[in-house]
Design a protein around this motif. Sequence first.
Motif, PDB file in Angstrom:
ATOM      1  N   ASP A 252     -12.110  -2.948  -1.467  1.00 33.92           N
ATOM      2  CA  ASP A 252     -11.037  -3.259  -0.537  1.00 33.92           C
ATOM      3  C   ASP A 252     -10.631  -4.727  -0.713  1.00 33.92           C
ATOM      4  N   LEU A 253      -9.378  -4.934  -1.022  1.00 37.33           N
ATOM      5  CA  LEU A 253      -8.938  -6.304  -1.300  1.00 37.33           C
ATOM      6  C   LEU A 253      -9.132  -7.220  -0.107  1.00 37.33           C
ATOM      7  N   PHE A 254      -9.025  -6.658   1.112  1.00 31.55           N
ATOM      8  CA  PHE A 254      -9.162  -7.520   2.298  1.00 31.55           C
ATOM      9  C   PHE A 254     -10.595  -8.016   2.452  1.00 31.55           C
TER      10      PHE A 254
ATOM     11  N   ILE B 233       4.144   0.975 -15.196  1.00 33.11           N
ATOM     12  CA  ILE B 233       4.627   0.401 -16.453  1.00 33.11           C
ATOM     13  C   ILE B 233       5.622  -0.735 -16.212  1.00 33.11           C
ATOM     14  N   GLN B 234       6.461  -0.588 -15.169  1.00 30.72           N
ATOM     15  CA  GLN B 234       7.452  -1.645 -14.912  1.00 30.72           C
ATOM     16  C   GLN B 234       6.789  -2.922 -14.390  1.00 30.72           C
ATOM     17  N   HIS B 235       5.672  -2.774 -13.721  1.00 28.43           N
ATOM     18  CA  HIS B 235       4.949  -3.973 -13.276  1.00 28.43           C
ATOM     19  C   HIS B 235       4.255  -4.636 -14.470  1.00 28.43           C
ATOM     20  N   LEU B 236       3.626  -3.805 -15.299  1.00 30.41           N
ATOM     21  CA  LEU B 236       2.922  -4.337 -16.480  1.00 30.41           C
ATOM     22  C   LEU B 236       3.880  -5.132 -17.369  1.00 30.41           C
TER      23      LEU B 236
ATOM     24  N   ILE C 119      -2.405  -3.374  -6.450  1.00 33.82           N
ATOM     25  CA  ILE C 119      -1.280  -3.008  -7.317  1.00 33.82           C
ATOM     26  C   ILE C 119      -1.781  -1.927  -8.269  1.00 33.82           C
ATOM     27  N   SER C 120      -1.034  -0.818  -8.379  1.00 34.19           N
ATOM     28  CA  SER C 120      -1.550   0.312  -9.151  1.00 34.19           C
ATOM     29  C   SER C 120      -1.451   0.101 -10.659  1.00 34.19           C
ATOM     30  N   GLY C 121      -0.417  -0.666 -11.099  1.00 31.66           N
ATOM     31  CA  GLY C 121      -0.276  -0.899 -12.528  1.00 31.66           C
ATOM     32  C   GLY C 121       0.789  -0.027 -13.179  1.00 31.66           C
TER      33      GLY C 121
ATOM     34  N   ILE D 118      -7.942  -5.997  -8.592  1.00 36.66           N
ATOM     35  CA  ILE D 118      -8.763  -5.623  -7.448  1.00 36.66           C
ATOM     36  C   ILE D 118      -8.073  -4.435  -6.791  1.00 36.66           C
ATOM     37  N   ASN D 119      -8.769  -3.320  -6.763  1.00 32.93           N
ATOM     38  CA  ASN D 119      -8.139  -2.092  -6.276  1.00 32.93           C
ATOM     39  C   ASN D 119      -9.225  -1.164  -5.752  1.00 32.93           C
ATOM     40  N   LYS D 120      -8.911  -0.442  -4.675  1.00 28.45           N
ATOM     41  CA  LYS D 120      -9.956   0.418  -4.107  1.00 28.45           C
ATOM     42  C   LYS D 120     -10.044   1.768  -4.811  1.00 28.45           C
TER      43      LYS D 120
ATOM     44  N   ALA E  28       4.405 -10.507  -6.366  1.00 28.49           N
ATOM     45  CA  ALA E  28       4.398  -9.240  -5.637  1.00 28.49           C
ATOM     46  C   ALA E  28       4.861  -8.119  -6.551  1.00 28.49           C
ATOM     47  N   SER E  29       4.453  -6.904  -6.219  1.00 32.43           N
ATOM     48  CA  SER E  29       5.003  -5.741  -6.921  1.00 32.43           C
ATOM     49  C   SER E  29       6.336  -5.396  -6.272  1.00 32.43           C
ATOM     50  N   ARG E  30       7.077  -4.534  -6.933  1.00 34.71           N
ATOM     51  CA  ARG E  30       8.361  -4.148  -6.353  1.00 34.71           C
ATOM     52  C   ARG E  30       8.184  -3.430  -5.020  1.00 34.71           C
ATOM     53  N   SER E  31       7.117  -2.651  -4.902  1.00 34.95           N
ATOM     54  CA  SER E  31       6.890  -1.959  -3.627  1.00 34.95           C
ATOM     55  C   SER E  31       6.783  -2.952  -2.483  1.00 34.95           C
ATOM     56  N   ALA E  32       6.046  -4.042  -2.710  1.00 30.69           N
ATOM     57  CA  ALA E  32       5.882  -5.037  -1.653  1.00 30.69           C
ATOM     58  C   ALA E  32       7.224  -5.694  -1.316  1.00 30.69           C
TER      59      ALA E  32
ATOM     60  N   GLY F  44       0.389  -5.998  -3.828  1.00 27.56           N
ATOM     61  CA  GLY F  44       1.247  -4.818  -3.920  1.00 27.56           C
ATOM     62  C   GLY F  44       1.237  -4.023  -2.635  1.00 27.56           C
ATOM     63  N   ARG F  45       1.520  -2.748  -2.764  1.00 25.30           N
ATOM     64  CA  ARG F  45       1.570  -1.889  -1.578  1.00 25.30           C
ATOM     65  C   ARG F  45       0.236  -1.868  -0.851  1.00 25.30           C
ATOM     66  N   GLY F  46      -0.842  -2.122  -1.572  1.00 27.45           N
ATOM     67  CA  GLY F  46      -2.162  -2.190  -0.959  1.00 27.45           C
ATOM     68  C   GLY F  46      -2.285  -3.262   0.116  1.00 27.45           C
TER      69      GLY F  46
ATOM     70  N   ASP G 105       9.857 -13.157  -5.564  1.00 28.29           N
ATOM     71  CA  ASP G 105       8.421 -13.055  -5.864  1.00 28.29           C
ATOM     72  C   ASP G 105       8.106 -11.876  -6.782  1.00 28.29           C
ATOM     73  N   GLN G 106       9.077 -11.022  -7.030  1.00 24.66           N
ATOM     74  CA  GLN G 106       8.780  -9.777  -7.754  1.00 24.66           C
ATOM     75  C   GLN G 106       8.452 -10.021  -9.222  1.00 24.66           C
ATOM     76  N   VAL G 107       7.320  -9.484  -9.633  1.00 22.56           N
ATOM     77  CA  VAL G 107       6.898  -9.544 -11.030  1.00 22.56           C
ATOM     78  C   VAL G 107       7.170  -8.177 -11.650  1.00 22.56           C
ATOM     79  N   GLY G 108       7.781  -8.158 -12.839  1.00 22.11           N
ATOM     80  CA  GLY G 108       7.981  -6.877 -13.508  1.00 22.11           C
ATOM     81  C   GLY G 108       9.259  -6.822 -14.302  1.00 22.11           C
ATOM     82  N   GLN G 109       9.527  -5.628 -14.777  1.00 19.24           N
ATOM     83  CA  GLN G 109      10.678  -5.445 -15.663  1.00 19.24           C
ATOM     84  C   GLN G 109      11.989  -5.793 -14.969  1.00 19.24           C
ATOM     85  N   THR G 110      12.076  -5.530 -13.671  1.00 23.95           N
ATOM     86  CA  THR G 110      13.292  -5.929 -12.962  1.00 23.95           C
ATOM     87  C   THR G 110      13.000  -7.088 -12.011  1.00 23.95           C
ATOM     88  N   GLY G 111      11.983  -7.852 -12.357  1.00 19.87           N
ATOM     89  CA  GLY G 111      11.678  -9.056 -11.592  1.00 19.87           C
ATOM     90  C   GLY G 111      11.425 -10.179 -12.578  1.00 19.87           C
TER      91      GLY G 111
HETATM   92  C1  LIG Z   1      14.118   0.989 -12.664  1.00 22.06           C
HETATM   93  C2  LIG Z   1      12.794   0.587 -12.091  1.00 22.06           C
HETATM   94  C3  LIG Z   1      12.424  -0.755 -12.136  1.00 22.06           C
HETATM   95  C4  LIG Z   1      11.206  -1.160 -11.586  1.00 22.06           C
HETATM   96  N1  LIG Z   1      10.869  -2.483 -11.667  1.00 22.06           N
HETATM   97  C5  LIG Z   1       9.693  -2.883 -11.156  1.00 22.06           C
HETATM   98  C6  LIG Z   1       9.297  -4.264 -11.236  1.00 22.06           C
HETATM   99  O1  LIG Z   1      10.009  -5.118 -11.744  1.00 22.06           O
HETATM  100  N2  LIG Z   1       8.094  -4.613 -10.718  1.00 22.06           N
HETATM  101  C7  LIG Z   1       7.242  -3.705 -10.125  1.00 22.06           C
HETATM  102  O2  LIG Z   1       6.166  -4.108  -9.665  1.00 22.06           O
HETATM  103  N3  LIG Z   1       7.605  -2.423 -10.038  1.00 22.06           N
HETATM  104  C8  LIG Z   1       8.804  -1.993 -10.523  1.00 22.06           C
HETATM  105  N4  LIG Z   1       9.155  -0.678 -10.388  1.00 22.06           N
HETATM  106  C9  LIG Z   1       8.331   0.189  -9.514  1.00 22.06           C
HETATM  107  C10 LIG Z   1       7.088   0.731 -10.162  1.00 22.06           C
HETATM  108  O3  LIG Z   1       7.420   1.929 -10.827  1.00 22.06           O
HETATM  109  C11 LIG Z   1       6.026   1.033  -9.074  1.00 22.06           C
HETATM  110  O4  LIG Z   1       6.570   1.909  -8.136  1.00 22.06           O
HETATM  111  C12 LIG Z   1       5.503  -0.199  -8.338  1.00 22.06           C
HETATM  112  O5  LIG Z   1       5.147  -1.211  -9.252  1.00 22.06           O
HETATM  113  C13 LIG Z   1       4.318   0.165  -7.499  1.00 22.06           C
HETATM  114  O6  LIG Z   1       3.903  -0.920  -6.719  1.00 22.06           O
HETATM  115  P1  LIG Z   1       2.408  -1.044  -6.207  1.00 22.06           P
HETATM  116  O7  LIG Z   1       1.498  -1.026  -7.355  1.00 22.06           O
HETATM  117  O8  LIG Z   1       2.354  -2.214  -5.292  1.00 22.06           O
HETATM  118  O9  LIG Z   1       2.278   0.238  -5.285  1.00 22.06           O
HETATM  119  P2  LIG Z   1       1.436   1.577  -5.518  1.00 22.06           P
HETATM  120  O10 LIG Z   1       1.736   2.195  -6.808  1.00 22.06           O
HETATM  121  O11 LIG Z   1       1.638   2.358  -4.276  1.00 22.06           O
HETATM  122  O12 LIG Z   1      -0.064   1.080  -5.600  1.00 22.06           O
HETATM  123  C14 LIG Z   1      -0.755   0.535  -4.527  1.00 22.06           C
HETATM  124  C15 LIG Z   1      -2.170   0.326  -5.008  1.00 22.06           C
HETATM  125  O13 LIG Z   1      -2.899  -0.378  -3.997  1.00 22.06           O
HETATM  126  C16 LIG Z   1      -4.206   0.168  -3.936  1.00 22.06           C
HETATM  127  N5  LIG Z   1      -4.721  -0.161  -2.601  1.00 22.06           N
HETATM  128  C17 LIG Z   1      -4.281   0.296  -1.397  1.00 22.06           C
HETATM  129  N6  LIG Z   1      -4.964  -0.302  -0.401  1.00 22.06           N
HETATM  130  C18 LIG Z   1      -5.855  -1.125  -0.974  1.00 22.06           C
HETATM  131  C19 LIG Z   1      -6.843  -2.016  -0.453  1.00 22.06           C
HETATM  132  N7  LIG Z   1      -7.041  -2.177   0.869  1.00 22.06           N
HETATM  133  N8  LIG Z   1      -7.614  -2.702  -1.327  1.00 22.06           N
HETATM  134  C20 LIG Z   1      -7.418  -2.561  -2.665  1.00 22.06           C
HETATM  135  N9  LIG Z   1      -6.483  -1.738  -3.197  1.00 22.06           N
HETATM  136  C21 LIG Z   1      -5.712  -1.044  -2.365  1.00 22.06           C
HETATM  137  C22 LIG Z   1      -4.041   1.626  -4.212  1.00 22.06           C
HETATM  138  O14 LIG Z   1      -5.241   2.179  -4.700  1.00 22.06           O
HETATM  139  C23 LIG Z   1      -2.926   1.630  -5.272  1.00 22.06           C
HETATM  140  O15 LIG Z   1      -3.462   1.549  -6.576  1.00 22.06           O
HETATM  141  C24 LIG Z   1      10.356  -0.234 -10.956  1.00 22.06           C
HETATM  142  C25 LIG Z   1      10.716   1.108 -10.930  1.00 22.06           C
HETATM  143  C26 LIG Z   1      11.912   1.528 -11.486  1.00 22.06           C
HETATM  144  C27 LIG Z   1      12.270   2.980 -11.452  1.00 22.06           C
END
Ligand SMILES: Cc1cc2nc3c(=O)[nH]c(=O)nc-3n(C[C@H](O)[C@H](O)[C@H](O)COP(=O)(O)OP(=O)(O)OC[C@H]3O[C@@H](n4cnc5c(N)ncnc54)[C@H](O)[C@@H]3O)c2cc1C
Lengths: 260, 323
Positions: free
Chosen positions: B304-306, B270-273, B266-268, B285-287, B233-237, B209-211, B247-253
């Motif tokens: 740290d995932l790395f 609801i759309q990813h779950l 990945i933070s978790g 795995i999350n910091k 991947a999460s949507r953020s990635a 994910g964004r991490g 690669d997107q996993v989730g409600q719109t992937g």
């Molecule tokens: C209509 C709609 C549809 C959506 N559909 C999807 C979908 O299909 N799939 C999806 O995934 N999302 C979807 N989303 C987006 C979703 O709401 C979240 O924004 C997204 O899932 C967040 O991605 P993330 O967890 O990668 O990023 P973040 O929420 O930013 O989380 C990043 C996480 O990484 C951790 N982290 C950072 N650096 C490190 C490190 N070095 N080591 C370990 N951990 C670290 C942080 O602690 C944090 O928990 C949708 C949103 C909307 C509004």
Amino acid sequence: MEIAVLLKQVPATESLIEITDDGISIKTDDIKWVINPYDEFAVEEALQIKEAHGGSVTIISVGPEKTTEAIRTALAMGADKGILINDPAAEGCDGLSTARILAAVLKETPFDLIIAGQRAVDDDNFQVGPAVAEFLGIPNISMVIKQEIIDAKIRCHGTIDGGTVILEAPLPALFTTQRGLNEPRYASLPGIMKAKKKPIDIKTLADIGLEADRIGKPLTRIVAMQIPPERKGGRMITGDSAQAKAVELVRILHEEAKVI
Amino acid sequence: MSQGVLAIAEQIEGVFRKVTYEALSEGRRIADRLNCDLTAIILGADLDNISKELGQYGADRIIVAQSPTLSEYLTDAYTTVIADYINKENPAVVILGASTQGKDLSARLSARLNAPLAMDCVAIRFEENNIIATRPMYGGKILADIALDGNPQILAIRPNAMTITNTAGAGSIEKLDTDTGNMVLQFIEKSLDTGKVELTEADTVVSGGRGMAGADFTVIEELAQLLDGAVGASRSAVDEGWRPASDQVGQTGKVVSPNLYIACGISGAIQHLAGMSSSKVVVAINKDPEAPIFSKADFGIEGDLFEIVPLIAEQVKKLKGRI
Ligand SMILES: Cc1cc2nc3c(=O)[nH]c(=O)nc-3n(C[C@H](O)[C@H](O)[C@H](O)COP(=O)(O)OP(=O)(O)OC[C@H]3O[C@@H](n4cnc5c(N)ncnc54)[C@H](O)[C@@H]3O)c2cc1C
């Protein structure tokens, strides 16, 4: 280029979904309603095609009165007009009967191109787009991430499992959207003002020449609903070092969970 | 009277999709319950070497529709050939995988045949003699039981949701004369990510994910490869442009149900779950110890995932005797 976009209003993806006492429908009181995300891609793509080729964009929906909010949002993004089929007989439709209604609207007013979301994120049915195309006797291309219109033909990059495929179809045709197609625009303030004056035609089934019994009775029925057991948080793997945690995790996954 | 179960096999470049075996195995169970035959149908241009394999998953008869015009999946041609066959043979149940192709085909077939369709089923059972299909709705927040009225009952099953059962039998092979009708769709080209495990069919998925903080997914890719899994991947990635939308996993992937899902950075949300909750075992795995993903994961590592992911990869290598 006359373009139709098939649009559904759905609960926002972050909504908490609860089941009503009848056990076969969801509580709708506290839900925030939005344009189905895949239909937003469809609206955006239609607007881009209109900008490149001229023409107009019509939003077509089947739903209750409040669907006009979603249609109005699409009009604020730049679509030209809306058609809403709002009829008590259309409530409780399954995917196939919804497709039949949409096809009846589309038969009345011919379009060069129809764009639909690959699925609505409420029913998750993946059925309406291809079914509408079938009822109209036109080709459909599913899950498109890129398209190009040249000389009354459309060429689409569709996603398939494990890759992409490029297909071409003569217009009129229908395609469904996939993430990656575009980034939907936000409605601008002037756009919102203009949308207030754009027409939304609210019609009944009779208005589109479809007697209620011709849409067919639903062939699929929901007989029960349940909330899947929630995933529970399990164990945090502890250890003196990152190394120790990694060792312990792999041991557990191998010996206990038996997944590696 | 409609009778029999028809399973539609899906092959790409001469290889069956895993969900085809799942559809056949589930089709066999339905046929046994209804006390009827299971027929498999397969379409393509070059099927001589692979058709008989379908017998190993319970098909009594294997119908081979072989023609150069069927070399690539085209909605119009495939719908016509299969709908014509169904109209002739009148099966009670049609089962196929809800792959991207299967979703498109089943939707179009249901309209052509005016037949009920239960899309993306995760379970099928009988109540008296009626099929009840369970399918997720609202991004998996609801599981709905569906009754189907009419014939044939079309069941498109979600990949990785049903068990594959081998049977000893060998089905009889019959060639089908095909008439693809008036084809308007034209195939131009296709590109396949060779050597990649398809996300929806993978037994293990390792997602970033964004991490990940950038497009370098090497640590994730290495672990996925060691586990013969796929990268998600999460949507953020995806939004950051680090990974392709596919690669997107989730409600719109994509919705995945692997045996093992490893969420890294990945933070978790609801759309990813919604895209991975039906995985059998989830590791996070999350910091951030407060990350919501930990409350949905069977096993969590704070860190740290790395640092952690390469150490896990090391351990897996040791386990697999690759060191
Ligand atoms: C209509 C709609 C549809 C959506 N559909 C999807 C979908 O299909 N799939 C999806 O995934 N999302 C979807 N989303 C987006 C979703 O709401 C979240 O924004 C997204 O899932 C967040 O991605 P993330 O967890 O990668 O990023 P973040 O929420 O930013 O989380 C990043 C996480 O990484 C951790 N982290 C950072 N650096 C490190 C490190 N070095 N080591 C370990 N951990 C670290 C942080 O602690 C944090 O928990 C949708 C949103 C909307 C509004």
